[in-house]
Scaffold this motif. Structure first.
Motif, short mmCIF file in Angstrom:
data_model
loop_
_atom_site.label_atom_id
_atom_site.label_comp_id
_atom_site.label_asym_id
_atom_site.label_seq_id
_atom_site.Cartn_x
_atom_site.Cartn_y
_atom_site.Cartn_z
N ASP A 4 0.86 -1.17 0.00
CA ASP A 4 0.00 0.00 0.00
C ASP A 4 0.91 1.23 0.00
OD1 ASP A 4 -2.06 1.81 0.27
OD2 ASP A 4 -2.21 1.55 2.44
N GLU A 5 0.73 2.08 -0.98
CA GLU A 5 1.63 3.23 -1.13
C GLU A 5 1.16 4.47 -0.40
OE1 GLU A 5 3.02 2.03 -5.60
OE2 GLU A 5 0.98 2.65 -5.18
N ALA A 6 0.06 4.38 0.31
CA ALA A 6 -0.48 5.54 0.99
C ALA A 6 0.50 6.14 1.99
CB ALA A 6 -1.79 5.18 1.69
N TRP A 7 1.35 5.33 2.57
CA TRP A 7 2.29 5.81 3.58
C TRP A 7 3.32 6.78 3.00
CZ3 TRP A 7 7.52 5.00 3.18
CH2 TRP A 7 7.93 4.05 2.25
N ILE A 8 3.62 6.67 1.70
CA ILE A 8 4.64 7.53 1.09
C ILE A 8 4.06 8.83 0.55
CG2 ILE A 8 4.57 6.65 -1.28
CD1 ILE A 8 7.62 6.63 -1.22
N LEU A 9 2.74 8.88 0.42
CA LEU A 9 2.10 10.06 -0.16
C LEU A 9 1.80 11.10 0.92
CD1 LEU A 9 -0.32 8.19 -2.55
CD2 LEU A 9 1.86 9.26 -3.11
N PRO A 10 1.86 12.36 0.62
CA PRO A 10 2.14 12.96 -0.69
C PRO A 10 3.64 12.96 -1.00
CG PRO A 10 1.79 14.69 0.92
CD PRO A 10 1.56 13.37 1.63
N VAL A 11 3.94 12.96 -2.30
CA VAL A 11 5.31 13.08 -2.77
C VAL A 11 5.47 14.45 -3.37
CG1 VAL A 11 6.98 12.24 -4.47
CG2 VAL A 11 5.58 10.61 -3.22
N ARG A 12 6.47 15.16 -2.91
CA ARG A 12 6.79 16.50 -3.43
C ARG A 12 8.25 16.53 -3.85
NH1 ARG A 12 1.96 17.51 -3.87
NH2 ARG A 12 0.72 18.24 -2.15
N SER A 13 8.50 16.98 -5.06
CA SER A 13 9.86 17.13 -5.57
C SER A 13 10.08 18.62 -5.81
CB SER A 13 10.05 16.34 -6.87
OG SER A 13 9.81 14.97 -6.64
N PHE A 14 10.71 19.26 -4.85
CA PHE A 14 10.84 20.71 -4.88
C PHE A 14 11.77 21.23 -5.97
CE2 PHE A 14 9.57 19.63 -0.53
CZ PHE A 14 8.38 20.35 -0.49
N HIS A 15 12.61 20.38 -6.54
CA HIS A 15 13.49 20.80 -7.63
C HIS A 15 12.84 20.66 -9.00
CE1 HIS A 15 16.68 19.84 -4.55
NE2 HIS A 15 16.88 21.12 -4.83
N LEU A 16 11.62 20.15 -9.04
CA LEU A 16 10.92 19.91 -10.31
C LEU A 16 9.56 20.58 -10.31
CD1 LEU A 16 11.73 16.12 -10.71
CD2 LEU A 16 12.49 17.94 -12.24
N SER A 17 9.14 21.02 -11.49
CA SER A 17 7.81 21.58 -11.66
C SER A 17 7.35 21.29 -13.09
CB SER A 17 7.83 23.09 -11.41
OG SER A 17 8.68 23.73 -12.36
N PRO A 18 6.04 21.36 -13.35
CA PRO A 18 5.57 21.15 -14.72
C PRO A 18 6.10 22.26 -15.63
CG PRO A 18 3.74 21.14 -13.16
CD PRO A 18 4.95 21.58 -12.41
N GLY A 19 6.47 21.89 -16.84
CA GLY A 19 6.96 22.89 -17.78
C GLY A 19 7.65 22.25 -18.97
N GLN A 20 8.16 23.10 -19.84
CA GLN A 20 8.83 22.65 -21.05
C GLN A 20 10.31 22.41 -20.79
OE1 GLN A 20 7.19 22.08 -24.01
NE2 GLN A 20 5.40 22.43 -22.72
N ILE A 21 10.85 21.40 -21.46
CA ILE A 21 12.28 21.12 -21.38
C ILE A 21 12.89 21.15 -22.77
CG2 ILE A 21 12.03 19.68 -19.32
CD1 ILE A 21 12.81 17.37 -21.48
N MET A 22 14.18 21.36 -22.82
CA MET A 22 14.91 21.29 -24.08
C MET A 22 15.45 19.87 -24.22
SD MET A 22 14.81 24.30 -25.47
CE MET A 22 16.11 24.18 -26.67
N SER A 23 15.16 19.22 -25.34
CA SER A 23 15.67 17.87 -25.58
C SER A 23 17.18 17.93 -25.70
CB SER A 23 15.08 17.29 -26.86
OG SER A 23 13.69 17.15 -26.72
N ARG A 24 17.83 16.87 -25.24
CA ARG A 24 19.29 16.81 -25.37
C ARG A 24 19.75 15.36 -25.35
NH1 ARG A 24 19.39 18.73 -19.63
NH2 ARG A 24 20.42 17.11 -18.45
N ALA A 25 20.93 15.15 -25.86
CA ALA A 25 21.50 13.80 -25.93
C ALA A 25 22.08 13.41 -24.57
CB ALA A 25 22.60 13.75 -26.98
#
Length: 171
Positions: A63-84
């Motif tokens: 049961d994954e409820a114990w780990i939620l909520p998950v917050r990644s403060f270094h990431l947010s929704p948005g556009q990225i530039m593709s790269r190799a």
């Protein structure tokens, strides 16, 4: 400097010879010490096939409820530039959140992601319902809630959704 290095080298080289030998007080343990000398070994299972690849869907085991909520403060929704990228052997995976952009992106690319065997990491998830929405957007793909800060730092990315493969980072 060389004197210190040579001294360290000699110490490491001679260290195994400097240990005292073990001495045995008695060849046979007495009745008092016998339980301490008995060795129990786990049974050997020769039926394991080491060349067989096993994939585990961890989302079905706990049961994954114990780990939620998950917050990644270094990431947010948005556009990225593709790269190799050059990470030979890396299995494709995606970073997504429970935002509308990630859900639309997953729906659009679900078949492609499934065909390439990509796994999913939900890096921004509020609750079980949000995790269920993410998984419903890409059926057949294992998506686990994970903090993505370390991945973001190592790959120098700030936004998701993103597909990361052995050769590229793209949206």
């Amino acid at each position: 400097m060389k004197r210190i290095s040579l001294t360290c080298y000699l110490i490491l080289l001679l260290a195994p010879f400097a240990q005292p030998e073990l001495s045995v007080a008695e060849d046979q343990p007495s009745d008092v010490t016998r339980p301490h000398f008995q060795v129990s070994r786990p049974p050997i299972n020769n039926k394991i096939q080491p060349d067989r690849v096993m994939h585990a869907d961890l989302s079905t085991f706990a049961d994954e409820a114990w780990i939620l909520p998950v917050r990644s403060f270094h990431l947010s929704p948005g556009q990225i530039m593709s790269r190799a990228l050059s990470m030979p052997g890396l299995r494709p995976f995606v970073l997504v959140g429970d935002d509308p952009q990630s859900l639309a992106w997953l729906r659009q690319r679900a078949t492609e992601l499934q065909e390439m065997g990509a796994a999913g990491l939900a890096v921004e998830v509020a609750d079980n319902e949000a995790l269920a929405r993410i998984r419903a957007a890409a059926p057949g793909i294992t998506i686990l809630p994970v903090n993505g800060n370390d991945i973001a730092t190592r790959l120098q990315i700030e936004h998701y959704p993103v597909l990361i493969t052995a050769t590229s980072l793209e949206q």
